[in-house]
Design an enzyme around this catalytic site. Sequence first.
Site, short mmCIF file in Angstrom:
data_model
loop_
_atom_site.label_atom_id
_atom_site.label_comp_id
_atom_site.label_asym_id
_atom_site.label_seq_id
_atom_site.Cartn_x
_atom_site.Cartn_y
_atom_site.Cartn_z
N GLY A 136 -11.42 13.25 25.39
CA GLY A 136 -10.09 12.77 24.98
C GLY A 136 -10.09 11.28 24.67
CG ASP B 159 -6.69 7.55 28.34
OD1 ASP B 159 -6.41 7.17 27.20
OD2 ASP B 159 -5.86 7.60 29.27
CG LEU C 14 -9.75 19.93 34.84
CD1 LEU C 14 -8.63 19.12 34.20
CD2 LEU C 14 -10.19 19.28 36.15
CB SER D 137 1.97 10.79 33.29
OG SER D 137 2.85 10.62 32.21
CD GLU E 234 7.20 13.16 29.92
OE1 GLU E 234 7.14 12.12 29.23
OE2 GLU E 234 8.04 14.05 29.71
CE1 TYR F 104 0.59 15.70 30.84
CE2 TYR F 104 2.54 14.29 30.85
CZ TYR F 104 1.16 14.44 30.89
OH TYR F 104 0.36 13.33 30.99
P1 NAP Z 1 -6.09 13.60 25.60
O1 NAP Z 1 -6.63 12.75 24.50
O2 NAP Z 1 -5.15 14.71 25.27
O3 NAP Z 1 -7.35 14.19 26.39
C1 NAP Z 1 -7.21 15.23 27.33
C2 NAP Z 1 -8.59 15.67 27.77
O4 NAP Z 1 -8.45 16.75 28.70
C3 NAP Z 1 -9.46 16.21 26.62
O5 NAP Z 1 -10.79 15.82 26.85
C4 NAP Z 1 -9.33 17.72 26.80
O6 NAP Z 1 -10.42 18.45 26.25
C5 NAP Z 1 -9.32 17.80 28.31
N1 NAP Z 1 -8.80 19.09 28.80
C6 NAP Z 1 -7.69 19.74 28.43
N2 NAP Z 1 -7.57 20.90 29.11
C7 NAP Z 1 -8.63 20.96 29.94
C8 NAP Z 1 -9.10 21.91 30.88
N3 NAP Z 1 -8.41 23.04 31.12
N4 NAP Z 1 -10.24 21.67 31.54
C9 NAP Z 1 -10.95 20.53 31.31
N5 NAP Z 1 -10.56 19.58 30.42
C10 NAP Z 1 -9.42 19.81 29.74
O7 NAP Z 1 -5.36 12.71 26.70
P2 NAP Z 1 -5.49 11.12 26.98
O8 NAP Z 1 -4.45 10.42 26.18
O9 NAP Z 1 -6.90 10.72 26.87
O10 NAP Z 1 -5.00 11.06 28.49
C11 NAP Z 1 -5.93 11.14 29.57
C12 NAP Z 1 -5.18 11.58 30.83
O11 NAP Z 1 -4.18 10.62 31.12
C13 NAP Z 1 -4.48 12.91 30.74
O12 NAP Z 1 -4.51 13.50 32.01
C14 NAP Z 1 -3.04 12.53 30.39
O13 NAP Z 1 -2.16 13.54 30.82
C15 NAP Z 1 -2.90 11.26 31.18
N6 NAP Z 1 -1.96 10.27 30.66
C16 NAP Z 1 -2.03 9.86 29.37
C17 NAP Z 1 -1.17 8.88 28.91
C18 NAP Z 1 -1.22 8.39 27.49
O14 NAP Z 1 -0.25 7.76 27.06
N7 NAP Z 1 -2.33 8.60 26.77
C19 NAP Z 1 -0.25 8.30 29.79
C20 NAP Z 1 -0.23 8.72 31.11
C21 NAP Z 1 -1.10 9.70 31.55
P3 NAP Z 1 -10.46 18.87 24.68
O15 NAP Z 1 -10.97 17.65 23.95
O16 NAP Z 1 -11.42 20.00 24.67
O17 NAP Z 1 -9.07 19.24 24.29
O1 G4F Z 2 3.95 10.57 21.49
P1 G4F Z 2 4.67 11.55 22.33
O2 G4F Z 2 4.37 12.99 22.11
O3 G4F Z 2 4.39 11.11 23.84
P2 G4F Z 2 5.12 11.43 25.22
O4 G4F Z 2 5.93 12.66 25.15
O5 G4F Z 2 5.81 10.19 25.66
O6 G4F Z 2 3.88 11.73 26.17
C1 G4F Z 2 2.72 10.89 26.16
O7 G4F Z 2 2.92 9.85 27.09
C2 G4F Z 2 3.01 10.27 28.46
C3 G4F Z 2 3.23 9.01 29.30
O8 G4F Z 2 4.60 8.78 29.45
C4 G4F Z 2 1.71 10.97 28.82
F1 G4F Z 2 1.72 11.31 30.14
C5 G4F Z 2 1.54 12.18 27.94
O9 G4F Z 2 0.29 12.80 28.26
C6 G4F Z 2 1.51 11.75 26.49
O10 G4F Z 2 0.35 11.00 26.28
O11 G4F Z 2 6.24 11.37 22.17
C7 G4F Z 2 6.86 10.12 22.35
C8 G4F Z 2 8.32 10.21 21.92
C9 G4F Z 2 9.08 11.40 22.54
O12 G4F Z 2 10.32 10.96 22.99
C10 G4F Z 2 9.26 12.37 21.38
O13 G4F Z 2 10.44 13.16 21.47
O14 G4F Z 2 8.35 10.42 20.52
C11 G4F Z 2 9.33 11.40 20.23
N1 G4F Z 2 9.02 12.02 18.93
C12 G4F Z 2 9.82 11.98 17.84
N2 G4F Z 2 9.27 12.67 16.85
C13 G4F Z 2 7.93 12.76 18.64
C14 G4F Z 2 8.09 13.18 17.32
N3 G4F Z 2 6.85 13.09 19.38
C15 G4F Z 2 5.87 13.85 18.77
N4 G4F Z 2 4.77 14.15 19.47
N5 G4F Z 2 6.01 14.29 17.47
C16 G4F Z 2 7.10 13.98 16.72
O15 G4F Z 2 7.20 14.40 15.57
#
Ligand code: NAP
Ligand code: G4F
Length: 352
Positions: free
Chosen positions: A16, A18, A69, A139, A141, A163
């Site tokens: 992913g 991160d 997982l 998160s 979230e 989620y």
């Molecule tokens: P991401 O790009 O969606 O990556 C998610 C990773 O989890 C991918 O490697 C995915 O594999 C793997 N995965 C999904 N289902 C799985 C399973 N059943 N078993 C093992 N691996 C699995 O997410 P990210 O943005 O890097 O975020 C990393 C972590 O931080 C996540 O837990 C996310 O919820 C959390 N988080 C993210 C944000 C953000 O803003 N980015 C903020 C807060 C928390 P594939 O590549 O095969 O799909």
């Molecule tokens: O980019 P988003 O899908 O991110 P969201 O829902 O904030 O979640 C991300 O951040 C979380 C941390 O707070 C992580 F835990 C989570 O794994 C993920 O990385 O949406 C951001 C905002 C939302 O309010 C959504 O309703 O954008 C709004 N939005 C508007 N149009 C959209 C769209 N989101 C998506 N994905 N696609 C749209 O077309």
Amino acid sequence: MSAPITKRALVTGITGQDGSYLAELLIQKGYEVHGLMRRSSSFNTERIDHVYQDPHAGPSRLTLHYGDLTDGNALSRLVRTVDPHEVYNLGAQSHVRVSFDQPVYTGETTGIGTLNLLEAVRVHQEETGRPIRFYQASSSEMFGLVQEVPQRETTPFYPRSPYGCAKVYAHWITINYRESYGLHASCGILFNHESPRRGETFVTRKITRAVGRIACGLQKTLWLGNLDAKRDWGFAGDYVDAMWLMLQRDEPGDYVIATGETHSVREFCEKAFACVGLDWEQHVRIDPRYFRPAEVDLLLGDAQKARQVLGWEPKVGFEALVGQMVDHDLELARREHTLFRAGHAVHLPSEA
Ligand code: NAP
Ligand code: G4F
């Protein structure tokens, strides 16, 4: 040339966004990195291929293991095989909108998956007597319908999606393992963080991909949902530093990681289209399918604890982040345009 190997780390979610930045950071710090990846019918290692194939990093710096997982037995075997000093649990079904379509799967992966990994770590630690440090990707979230502005470590949770609920479970079970078994387990409550490696169905990347393609004449319209939602957006590369810093502390703890600035989706659009001299209002249209059954309207984090205890600061601001993502996606669209003109099929997303 990287530093000599000192520690072993196991990272779930290595494929992913991160996971790829964290793998780079750990290898640069001299770790031997082991990543859990899912079997997929098509390649899913695009974000880490450059690390895997880096001739300067040496062949043993990154090893990939198939697993999931949801498969606790395989996780236990993996933890025994790798015998890690540090475990970073980044794997999750991480898309909020998708979690409404797949609530049970999201709970099993994002929630119970964390428990499966904690159990594997707890048992291995007991068997070997050697402590393992654990990082949980919590998160913002979890704050959902926010009870306080800005949100900090003490702000009560009010998740608004399957989620968010799964992440609350994972967060508390991690704390429970810390308190019950003395596990050195820390939770990073990370606010949204983005990059050119962000998945293309998250809103920031969906916008910057469209900006690149619209600028190159490959796309005309960008369909979005709620433009009023506000997020505290930082740069993923900065945020993985915080994960590592948490595990270097003598005492485990929970930390909010955020920039302290919030912007609406509308503002993100405005800035991103302006980077290529376009007026966003000419191209963005609303599609109700992208609205969520329950929305998180406003996220704004207070990372004072991380600043004081970890010495962590975000380096990349909002404008620079948008600019970096647009530059990257403009270049990508130019390459797609060249292929398109040469008669190759160019994949344009039908769903995002
Ligand atoms: P991401 O790009 O969606 O990556 C998610 C990773 O989890 C991918 O490697 C995915 O594999 C793997 N995965 C999904 N289902 C799985 C399973 N059943 N078993 C093992 N691996 C699995 O997410 P990210 O943005 O890097 O975020 C990393 C972590 O931080 C996540 O837990 C996310 O919820 C959390 N988080 C993210 C944000 C953000 O803003 N980015 C903020 C807060 C928390 P594939 O590549 O095969 O799909
Ligand atoms: O980019 P988003 O899908 O991110 P969201 O829902 O904030 O979640 C991300 O951040 C979380 C941390 O707070 C992580 F835990 C989570 O794994 C993920 O990385 O949406 C951001 C905002 C939302 O309010 C959504 O309703 O954008 C709004 N939005 C508007 N149009 C959209 C769209 N989101 C998506 N994905 N696609 C749209 O077309």
